[in-house]
Every structure is written in structure tokens, then in C-alpha cells.
Design a protein around this motif. Structure first.
Motif, mmCIF file in Angstrom:
data_model
loop_
_atom_site.group_PDB
_atom_site.id
_atom_site.type_symbol
_atom_site.label_atom_id
_atom_site.label_comp_id
_atom_site.label_asym_id
_atom_site.label_seq_id
_atom_site.Cartn_x
_atom_site.Cartn_y
_atom_site.Cartn_z
ATOM 1 N N LEU A 136 137.102 -16.454 41.105
ATOM 2 C CA LEU A 136 135.764 -15.976 41.417
ATOM 3 C C LEU A 136 134.806 -17.138 41.652
ATOM 4 O O LEU A 136 134.063 -17.163 42.645
ATOM 5 C CB LEU A 136 135.253 -15.089 40.272
ATOM 6 N N LEU A 137 134.823 -18.130 40.756
ATOM 7 C CA LEU A 137 133.916 -19.268 40.892
ATOM 8 C C LEU A 137 134.265 -20.126 42.100
ATOM 9 O O LEU A 137 133.388 -20.701 42.742
ATOM 10 C CB LEU A 137 133.932 -20.109 39.606
ATOM 11 N N THR A 138 135.559 -20.197 42.407
ATOM 12 C CA THR A 138 135.973 -20.941 43.611
ATOM 13 C C THR A 138 135.436 -20.267 44.862
ATOM 14 O O THR A 138 134.942 -20.931 45.787
ATOM 15 C CB THR A 138 137.496 -21.043 43.675
ATOM 16 N N ALA A 139 135.531 -18.928 44.907
ATOM 17 C CA ALA A 139 135.015 -18.202 46.067
ATOM 18 C C ALA A 139 133.501 -18.382 46.212
ATOM 19 O O ALA A 139 132.974 -18.412 47.332
ATOM 20 C CB ALA A 139 135.358 -16.722 45.956
ATOM 21 N N GLU A 140 132.804 -18.528 45.102
ATOM 22 C CA GLU A 140 131.356 -18.732 45.157
ATOM 23 C C GLU A 140 130.974 -20.166 45.493
ATOM 24 O O GLU A 140 129.808 -20.455 45.740
ATOM 25 C CB GLU A 140 130.722 -18.338 43.824
ATOM 26 N N GLY A 141 131.944 -21.087 45.477
ATOM 27 C CA GLY A 141 131.667 -22.471 45.853
ATOM 28 C C GLY A 141 131.217 -23.358 44.721
ATOM 29 O O GLY A 141 130.758 -24.479 44.965
ATOM 30 N N LEU A 142 131.358 -22.924 43.463
ATOM 31 C CA LEU A 142 130.899 -23.752 42.351
ATOM 32 C C LEU A 142 131.760 -24.991 42.147
ATOM 33 O O LEU A 142 131.312 -25.953 41.517
ATOM 34 C CB LEU A 142 130.866 -22.927 41.053
ATOM 35 N N PHE A 143 132.988 -24.987 42.669
ATOM 36 C CA PHE A 143 133.871 -26.139 42.510
ATOM 37 C C PHE A 143 133.869 -27.041 43.744
ATOM 38 O O PHE A 143 134.663 -27.970 43.827
ATOM 39 C CB PHE A 143 135.312 -25.680 42.234
ATOM 40 N N ASP A 144 133.003 -26.768 44.699
ATOM 41 C CA ASP A 144 132.984 -27.531 45.950
ATOM 42 C C ASP A 144 132.660 -28.998 45.663
ATOM 43 O O ASP A 144 131.639 -29.307 45.033
ATOM 44 C CB ASP A 144 131.934 -26.952 46.896
ATOM 45 N N PRO A 145 133.511 -29.941 46.097
ATOM 46 C CA PRO A 145 133.223 -31.374 45.845
ATOM 47 C C PRO A 145 131.910 -31.831 46.449
ATOM 48 O O PRO A 145 131.318 -32.808 45.974
ATOM 49 C CB PRO A 145 134.421 -32.087 46.490
ATOM 50 N N ARG A 146 131.440 -31.161 47.500
ATOM 51 C CA ARG A 146 130.181 -31.584 48.106
ATOM 52 C C ARG A 146 128.975 -31.331 47.206
ATOM 53 O O ARG A 146 127.901 -31.893 47.432
ATOM 54 C CB ARG A 146 129.986 -30.858 49.436
ATOM 55 N N LEU A 147 129.140 -30.484 46.188
ATOM 56 C CA LEU A 147 128.041 -30.201 45.271
ATOM 57 C C LEU A 147 127.988 -31.190 44.113
ATOM 58 O O LEU A 147 127.038 -31.158 43.327
ATOM 59 C CB LEU A 147 128.173 -28.779 44.706
ATOM 60 N N LYS A 148 128.994 -32.057 44.012
ATOM 61 C CA LYS A 148 129.025 -33.010 42.903
ATOM 62 C C LYS A 148 127.890 -34.023 43.049
ATOM 63 O O LYS A 148 127.692 -34.598 44.109
ATOM 64 C CB LYS A 148 130.371 -33.733 42.863
ATOM 65 N N ARG A 149 127.165 -34.226 41.961
ATOM 66 C CA ARG A 149 126.082 -35.205 41.963
ATOM 67 C C ARG A 149 126.598 -36.562 41.522
ATOM 68 O O ARG A 149 127.449 -36.663 40.635
ATOM 69 C CB ARG A 149 124.961 -34.735 41.044
ATOM 70 N N ALA A 150 126.075 -37.600 42.143
ATOM 71 C CA ALA A 150 126.504 -38.958 41.825
ATOM 72 C C ALA A 150 125.901 -39.393 40.490
ATOM 73 O O ALA A 150 124.740 -39.115 40.190
ATOM 74 C CB ALA A 150 126.093 -39.909 42.931
ATOM 75 N N LEU A 151 126.696 -40.096 39.689
ATOM 76 C CA LEU A 151 126.230 -40.607 38.412
ATOM 77 C C LEU A 151 125.466 -41.906 38.632
ATOM 78 O O LEU A 151 125.804 -42.692 39.522
ATOM 79 C CB LEU A 151 127.405 -40.853 37.464
ATOM 80 N N PRO A 152 124.418 -42.166 37.823
ATOM 81 C CA PRO A 152 123.697 -43.449 37.957
ATOM 82 C C PRO A 152 124.605 -44.607 37.563
ATOM 83 O O PRO A 152 125.499 -44.462 36.724
ATOM 84 C CB PRO A 152 122.518 -43.290 36.991
ATOM 85 N N PHE A 153 124.379 -45.761 38.198
ATOM 86 C CA PHE A 153 125.212 -46.922 37.906
ATOM 87 C C PHE A 153 125.053 -47.378 36.458
ATOM 88 O O PHE A 153 126.025 -47.660 35.780
ATOM 89 C CB PHE A 153 124.858 -48.071 38.862
ATOM 90 N N LEU A 154 123.826 -47.440 35.987
ATOM 91 C CA LEU A 154 123.577 -47.904 34.627
ATOM 92 C C LEU A 154 122.561 -46.970 33.982
ATOM 93 O O LEU A 154 121.357 -47.228 34.018
ATOM 94 C CB LEU A 154 123.062 -49.349 34.632
ATOM 95 N N PRO A 155 123.016 -45.857 33.388
ATOM 96 C CA PRO A 155 122.066 -44.926 32.770
ATOM 97 C C PRO A 155 121.434 -45.523 31.521
ATOM 98 O O PRO A 155 122.126 -46.072 30.656
ATOM 99 C CB PRO A 155 122.946 -43.713 32.438
ATOM 100 N N ALA A 156 120.108 -45.438 31.437
ATOM 101 C CA ALA A 156 119.418 -45.956 30.257
ATOM 102 C C ALA A 156 119.526 -44.995 29.086
ATOM 103 O O ALA A 156 119.605 -45.421 27.933
ATOM 104 C CB ALA A 156 117.947 -46.221 30.592
ATOM 105 N N THR A 157 119.540 -43.670 29.372
ATOM 106 C CA THR A 157 119.616 -42.663 28.320
ATOM 107 C C THR A 157 120.692 -41.646 28.694
ATOM 108 O O THR A 157 120.690 -41.125 29.803
ATOM 109 C CB THR A 157 118.271 -41.957 28.139
ATOM 110 N N ILE A 158 121.578 -41.377 27.744
ATOM 111 C CA ILE A 158 122.683 -40.449 27.960
ATOM 112 C C ILE A 158 122.561 -39.309 26.951
ATOM 113 O O ILE A 158 122.368 -39.539 25.755
ATOM 114 C CB ILE A 158 124.050 -41.141 27.794
#
Length: 432
Positions: A136-158
Motif C-alpha cells: 500500500l505504501l509503495t503504491a502511494e509513493g512513500l518509498f520513492d527514492p526521489r523523496l529522500k532528503r539529503a542529510l547535512p554534512f556536519l549537523p550541529a544538533t541531532i
């Protein structure tokens, strides 16, 4: 206050009007509620058992069934023999499907579900449900790699969501701080299994996502059984992670474990330790990389300077740059040679033309009237007023005509005394 704003409840069909002066007694309300619930009939309900109260000698067993995704629960009652006949003992945390009928106890004003059948949800059924949810979630596009957000190179707060005093929390903190001591964590300890896990994780996720200082959120826990990891395949949690503004990292279990959270998260880490390594760069390694890049950049710059200097030396050693005026002198000499040759050609042409002109002048002089006159000839002209006519025949100068005789050195005025025509004999003598 009722819908019509009068403060008086509408009269029931066939009954007295309800108002402040004519209120319903508690028994009437309880009976009406019981009658309404009685009409609902029997239903199937799924949930997780959080409490089992089975006392010896009692005729009723009491249970609490909790929703797996929300902080809601329902009281159950059943015959103790129903629990004893189950293939496996019913314990707290068990996922079950029950069949029963809602009952409202007018004496206590409480609602419970009277259960007549209990079915334990086995691992096979749980896995099948996870697969259906995955589709179901695949059909809705929740697993689409294009929706992945890039992680910051050096996060100050995690932001870190994990169990209290868990090994996952220690692993993430120790590894991250050893790699980059300046990193800061905002930790939210929640239940990571059981019926309370999903509501607490959702609350912590929403709180960290609202925090503008948190640059990445990590959900971490150690490995466990499929039942233990069920909260991380919950539909509500998957949708919340997909809708989060902040990038989310899934660090659930060990390498073989693969809940649905791994698919919807922006980054899937094999373990909590791996999550810390992939989020926080190693300070020593980064500094070594910077030093290496500086050394390579300096070497490349020195090599480029050497090559350019060598090129300049080669250019300077070429004749055109070693003696820039050489070509000018060469061209100057060539121009002088051409000028001398041009002068010679012009002089030669002028001398030739002068000689030709002289010869033509001599020829013209030799055949001209002046030369003829110099040899003894004369030009005879008859003067008739202002006009003069050359005498070519005796008819042109009859006797008495005034004549002008031009010789080499001047002219003689004369008059014609008469005319005499030449005879053939005179012509022959003249020729001789």
C-alpha cells in the motif's frame, strides 16, 4: 444549552420534555445508553493486551486491550475458561483479535466488551499484514527514492529517539562524540516495543521535527524479535516519518532486521553505531583529508607554475622574442632594396621615354615647315583684307594680288605681276 439555544432538550416522542425543571434521572440516561449500545451487535476488534486480571475462584476475567498506534484502550471481560482453553497463555503484549459485544453496565456507568472468542495473531499473520501495508505504501509513493532528503554534512544538533538507558543510545552517543566532540544531541526516551511505543515515538518525532535547531532525527533501538520490532512497521509511524520536515535516519535492530521504517526513512543504517558513523563525520579523518587536499593542491599549483615558467622560457628563447627588432630590420632592408629597384626602374623608364621623345622631336623637326623653309622653300600667301590664303595654284594669285612670302627667317611682302603656267619640259627640269 441545546441546539436551539433555549437550554431545553426537545421532548422525546411519547415522553415528557427534558429541561432544567424536568431533568432526566441518572437511571433513565443509563438505561437509554445501554439500550442504544445493545443495538450495535457483536464486532471483531484487534489490539494488544496490556493487562490480564484472572483471579482464582472468580467467574469473570478482566483484560485491557490497547490500540497499537494510538493511546486508546478498551476494557474486556470474558469467561475465565476462555483464557484457559487458549493454545498458548495470554500475556501482556500479545497481539490478539477478539469477538464480542459491547455492554454498558448501568450500575457503574462503565463500558466493556464482553468477549466470546479470542484469536492470537501469529507471526505469519503479522508478516502478511506488514507485506500488505508495504504494498500500500509503495503504491502511494512513500518509498520513492526521489523523496529522500539529503542529510547535512556536519549537523550541529541531532535528535535521538531511543529507549531509556539503552545500548543503542550509548552506541550512538559514544561513537558520534568520539568522531566529532562538538556535536550536540537532543534525546527523547520512549518505549521501543509494546503498545506504548508508537504513540510515544510519534509524540517525540513531532516535538523534534518542530525544533528548528535539530538538523537530523535518529530512531534507534537494538535488535529483537519480529514482535518486538512491530512498532517500527506501524502505518502511522511510517506516514509521520514521510511527512516530517527534518531528515530521519532509521537505525533499528541489526543487519537482518528490516522494518518498514527503513524504507520510508531518508537513510537506513544497519545498526545504531553505523548510524552515528554515517551522520557524523570523523574529525580526524576530515582533518587528514583537508591536509591531503592542501598538499595535493600545493603540489598541483607548483607543477602548474613550473610548466608555465618552462613555457615562458621557451617563448623567450625563440628568435622573435629574443631579438624583436630583427624582423623589423630585415623588413627595413627589404624595403630599401625595393625602393632602390623602384628608383632604377623609374629612372630607366624615364631615360627610355626621354630618348624616344628626343627622337620623335628630331623627326618632327626634320619634317616640319621650319626645316623645309630652312632648305630654301617658302610659303606664299595671298593677302585679302584681314585673311590670308595659301597660294597653291596660279589661279589663287592673279596679277595684282598682294602676296606675303614667308621664308626661314621672316616674311616678304610682294605683289603678283603676272602668272606663267609650267610646261612639261619645266616639270622635267624641276625633277632633275
Amino acid at each position: 444549552m441545546t441546539q436551539d439555544g433555549t437550554g431545553t432538550a426537545p421532548a422525546q416522542a411519547g415522553g415528557p420534555a427534558n429541561s432544567a425543571e424536568q431533568p432526566y434521572p441518572v437511571r433513565s440516561v443509563a438505561v437509554k445508553v445501554a439500550q442504544w449500545i445493545e443495538r450495535l451487535g457483536s464486532i471483531w476488534v484487534e489490539g494488544q493486551v496490556t493487562q490480564v486480571n484472572l483471579r482464582p475462584g472468580t467467574r469473570t476475567a478482566f483484560l485491557v486491550l490497547r490500540d497499537t498506534s494510538a493511546d486508546m484502550s478498551l476494557s474486556l471481560t470474558c469467561d475465565p475458561d476462555l483464557l484457559r482453553r487458549l493454545p498458548a497463555p495470554l500475556t501482556e503484549g500479545s497481539r490478539v483479535i477478539v469477538y464480542g459485544k459491547l455492554q454498558f453496565f448501568t450500575g457503574r456507568g462503565t463500558l466493556s466488551l464482553r468477549v466470546t472468542e479470542i484469536r492470537a495473531v501469529g507471526i505469519g499473520e503479522l508478516l502478511a499484514r506488514i507485506e500488505r501495508l508495504k504494498s500500500l505504501l509503495t503504491a502511494e509513493g512513500l518509498f520513492d527514492p526521489r523523496l529522500k532528503r539529503a542529510l547535512p554534512f556536519l549537523p550541529a544538533t541531532i535528535g535521538l529517539i531511543t529507549g531509556r538507558a539503552s545500548a543503542a543510545e550509548r552506541d550512538v552517543l559514544s561513537v558520534a562524540q568520539s568522531r566529532w566532540p562538538a556535536v550536540r544531541f537532543v534525546i527523547r526516551n520512549t518505549a521501543v516495543q509494546g503498545p506504548n511505543a508508537v504513540p510515544q515515538i510519534l509524540e517525540a518525532l513531532a516535538e523534534l521535527d518542530r525544533d528548528t535547531e535539530v538538523e537530523v532525527i535518529v530512531l534507534a533501538r537494538g535488535g529483537g524479535s519480529t514482535e518486538d520490532l512491530l512498532p517500527f512497521s506501524d502505518e502511522a509511524l511510517c506516514r509521520a516519518v514521510a511527512a516530517a520536515r527534518t531528515p530521519v535516519v532509521s537505525a533499528i535492530g541489526h543487519e537482518p532486521d528490516n522494518p518498514l521504517l527503513d524504507l520510508v526513512a531518508d537513510l537506513r543504517a544497519a545498526t545504531p553505531t553505523d548510524a552515528a558513523k554515517r551522520i557524523v563525520p570523523d574529525a580526524a579523518a576530515e582533518l587528514a583529508g583537508v591536509r591531503e587536499m592542501r598538499a595535493r593542491s600545493a603540489a598541483a599549483l607548483r607543477g602548474w607554475v613550473r610548466r608555465e615558467a618552462h613555457t615562458i622560457e621557451q617563448l623567450r628563447s625563440r628568435p622573435v622574442l629574443a631579438d624583436p627588432l630583427r624582423e623589423l630590420r630585415h623588413r627595413h632592408d627589404e624595403v630599401e632594396r625595393l625602393r632602390t629597384a623602384a628608383r632604377r626602374s623609374v629612372d630607366h623608364l624615364l631615360r627610355g621615354e626621354s630618348t624616344t621623345t628626343l627622337h620623335l622631336r628630331e623627326k618632327l623637326t626634320a619634317v616640319g615647315p621650319a626645316a623645309t623653309l630652312a632648305r630654301g622653300y617658302a610659303v606664299v600667301q595671298r593677302v585679302a583684307g584681314p585673311e590670308r590664303h595659301v597660294v597653291r595654284s596660279i589661279e589663287d594669285a592673279p596679277a595684282g594680288s598682294q602676296l606675303r612670302i614667308r621664308v626661314a627667317d621672316g616674311a616678304v611682302s610682294a605683289a603678283a605681276l603676272g602668272t606663267q603656267r609650267l610646261t612639261p619640259k619645266d616639270t622635267d627640269e624641276k625633277r632633275k
